[in-house]
Write a protein that holds these residues in place. Structure first.
Motif, short mmCIF file in Angstrom:
data_model
loop_
_atom_site.label_atom_id
_atom_site.label_comp_id
_atom_site.label_asym_id
_atom_site.label_seq_id
_atom_site.Cartn_x
_atom_site.Cartn_y
_atom_site.Cartn_z
N GLN A 236 62.16 -11.83 -57.03
CA GLN A 236 62.24 -11.95 -58.48
C GLN A 236 60.88 -11.88 -59.17
OE1 GLN A 236 64.29 -15.69 -59.01
NE2 GLN A 236 65.96 -15.08 -57.64
N PHE A 237 59.80 -12.05 -58.40
CA PHE A 237 58.44 -12.05 -58.93
C PHE A 237 58.30 -13.07 -60.06
CE2 PHE A 237 54.54 -9.51 -60.30
CZ PHE A 237 53.88 -9.74 -59.12
N TYR A 266 58.27 -4.29 -60.63
CA TYR A 266 58.25 -4.86 -59.28
C TYR A 266 59.67 -5.10 -58.78
CZ TYR A 266 57.47 -8.21 -55.49
OH TYR A 266 57.48 -8.86 -54.28
N GLN A 267 60.51 -5.69 -59.62
CA GLN A 267 61.87 -5.98 -59.22
C GLN A 267 62.64 -4.71 -58.85
OE1 GLN A 267 63.37 -8.18 -62.59
NE2 GLN A 267 62.62 -10.15 -61.81
N LYS A 268 62.42 -3.65 -59.60
CA LYS A 268 63.10 -2.38 -59.29
C LYS A 268 62.65 -1.82 -57.95
CE LYS A 268 63.99 -0.88 -64.06
NZ LYS A 268 63.68 0.14 -65.11
N ILE A 269 61.34 -1.91 -57.70
CA ILE A 269 60.80 -1.42 -56.42
C ILE A 269 61.40 -2.21 -55.25
CG2 ILE A 269 58.72 -1.26 -55.00
CD1 ILE A 269 57.18 -0.66 -57.60
N MET A 270 61.44 -3.53 -55.38
CA MET A 270 61.96 -4.36 -54.30
C MET A 270 63.46 -4.16 -54.10
SD MET A 270 59.49 -5.80 -52.84
CE MET A 270 60.35 -6.94 -51.78
N LYS A 275 67.61 -1.96 -50.60
CA LYS A 275 68.75 -1.04 -50.47
C LYS A 275 68.47 0.03 -49.43
CE LYS A 275 71.88 1.83 -53.22
NZ LYS A 275 72.20 2.35 -54.59
N THR A 276 67.23 0.52 -49.41
CA THR A 276 66.85 1.54 -48.42
C THR A 276 66.96 1.00 -47.00
OG1 THR A 276 65.35 2.62 -49.98
CG2 THR A 276 65.00 3.06 -47.64
N ILE A 277 66.48 -0.23 -46.79
CA ILE A 277 66.57 -0.85 -45.48
C ILE A 277 68.02 -0.99 -45.05
CG2 ILE A 277 66.12 -2.94 -44.14
CD1 ILE A 277 63.68 -3.42 -45.94
N ALA A 278 68.86 -1.49 -45.97
CA ALA A 278 70.28 -1.70 -45.66
C ALA A 278 70.96 -0.38 -45.31
CB ALA A 278 70.97 -2.37 -46.83
#
Length: 312
Positions: A236-237, A266-270, A275-278
């Motif tokens: 959440q930064f 930052y939140q969008k990047i994380m 999502k990419t990892i999943a």
């Protein structure tokens, strides 16, 4: 030396097994009737003793209480082999704890206690457990065994992970996952605790990590990744409005910024990264489970039991 502090420190870590057992017992008592029938004890149930049967499994303690003879009906032993892998890089020791916080309120402490909890489950089901710890080097390896001595040896190593963090350590997940895959000679459930942070976040380097995990899949192991993170700051930064200096604990690189100006980006990047990892884990048929520190251990225990049933 402050004797009170030293006594407190010793008690803090030597109670790891007791704390893990309390968590497991609390989880088991809440399961009631579930798909995991027979899991919560060494035996599934009692049955009335019939004359002529073997007296080997008579429950004499229950006889003393009830004045009736019962035998323990045991579940079939599963003989699962499970290998726990712990990322011990410096980023896993975030956030830095103050003296009032419990050891499991950062990522490494949470992962250590989660590992001890799973070890307790494995012990209850008479399964074998092994452990690998890595950072920028392969710090520890123990093969899968089920003895009490082996169990305590691994617990001692886990306690040391929390107690002996003195230097900045980078992450070399790729190298050591390949080495661990070569060390595991018999089909096992492999469980990795990591924050998925590494120095090179390029698509090429990310692909290398998943190829290393795939190496374990080629060996016919069941691979489960617990992605450990701090939800407030890492996802959440969520920081106050004052300017902040952020220092990379592994490389010592730093940046100064106002978090409010960067929070949304930052939140969008994380979110995209998670999502990419999943998605990638799904493609490689690797079970991916994000777990936030502070959310407790029920999700980890339930996931383990579900994946164990699939693996069996």
């Amino acid at each position: 030396m402050n004797l009170d502090q030293e006594i407190e420190k010793i008690a803090r870590f030597e109670q790891l097994e007791i704390l893990a057992n309390q968590i497991v017992e609390g989880f088991i008592s809440g399961m009631h009737k579930s798909p995991f029938h027979g899991f919560s004890a060494e035996f599934a149930e009692h049955k009335i003793y019939n004359p002529g049967e073997s007296t080997k499994h008579l429950d004499w303690k229950l006889f003393a209480k009830t004045d009736r003879l019962y035998t323990k009906r045991y579940e079939e032993e599963t003989n699962l082999r499970c290998h726990l892998i712990l990322d011990n890089s410096s980023s896993m020791h975030y956030p830095k704890l103050n003296t009032q916080q419990l050891f499991f309120e950062n990522k490494i402490g949470f992962s250590v206690l989660a590992s001890a909890v799973l070890m307790n489950l494995l012990k209850k089901q008479r399964d074998a457990v092994g452990l690998s710890i890595y950072s920028n080097r392969y710090e520890y390896y123990a093969p899968e065994k089920g003895s009490e001595r082996h169990h305590r040896m691994i617990l001692n190593q886990l306690e040391g992970v929390i107690n002996n963090h003195n230097s900045a350590k980078t992450t070399d997940t790729v190298t050591y996952l390949h080495q661990i895959a070569e060390n595991l000679h018999r089909r096992s459930m492999v469980i990795l605790f990591t924050d998925m942070f590494h120095s090179d976040t390029s698509d090429e380097d990310n692909d290398k990590i998943f190829k290393a995990l795939q190496h374990l899949k080629h060996k016919k192991h069941k691979v489960v990744v617990f992605h450990v993170y701090d939800p407030k700051t890492e996802l959440q930064f969520d920081f106050d409005a004052a300017p902040k200096k952020f220092i990379d604990v592994e490389t010592s690189e730093s940046i100064q910024l106002f978090t409010e100006n960067s929070r949304e980006a930052y939140q969008k990047i994380m979110q995209t990264y998670f999502k990419t990892i999943a998605t990638t884990c799904l493609q490689y048929q690797i079970k991916y489970i994000p777990v936030a520190i502070g959310d407790g251990f029920e999700k980890i225990m339930t996931s383990y039991l579900v994946e164990k049933q699939k693996f069996a």
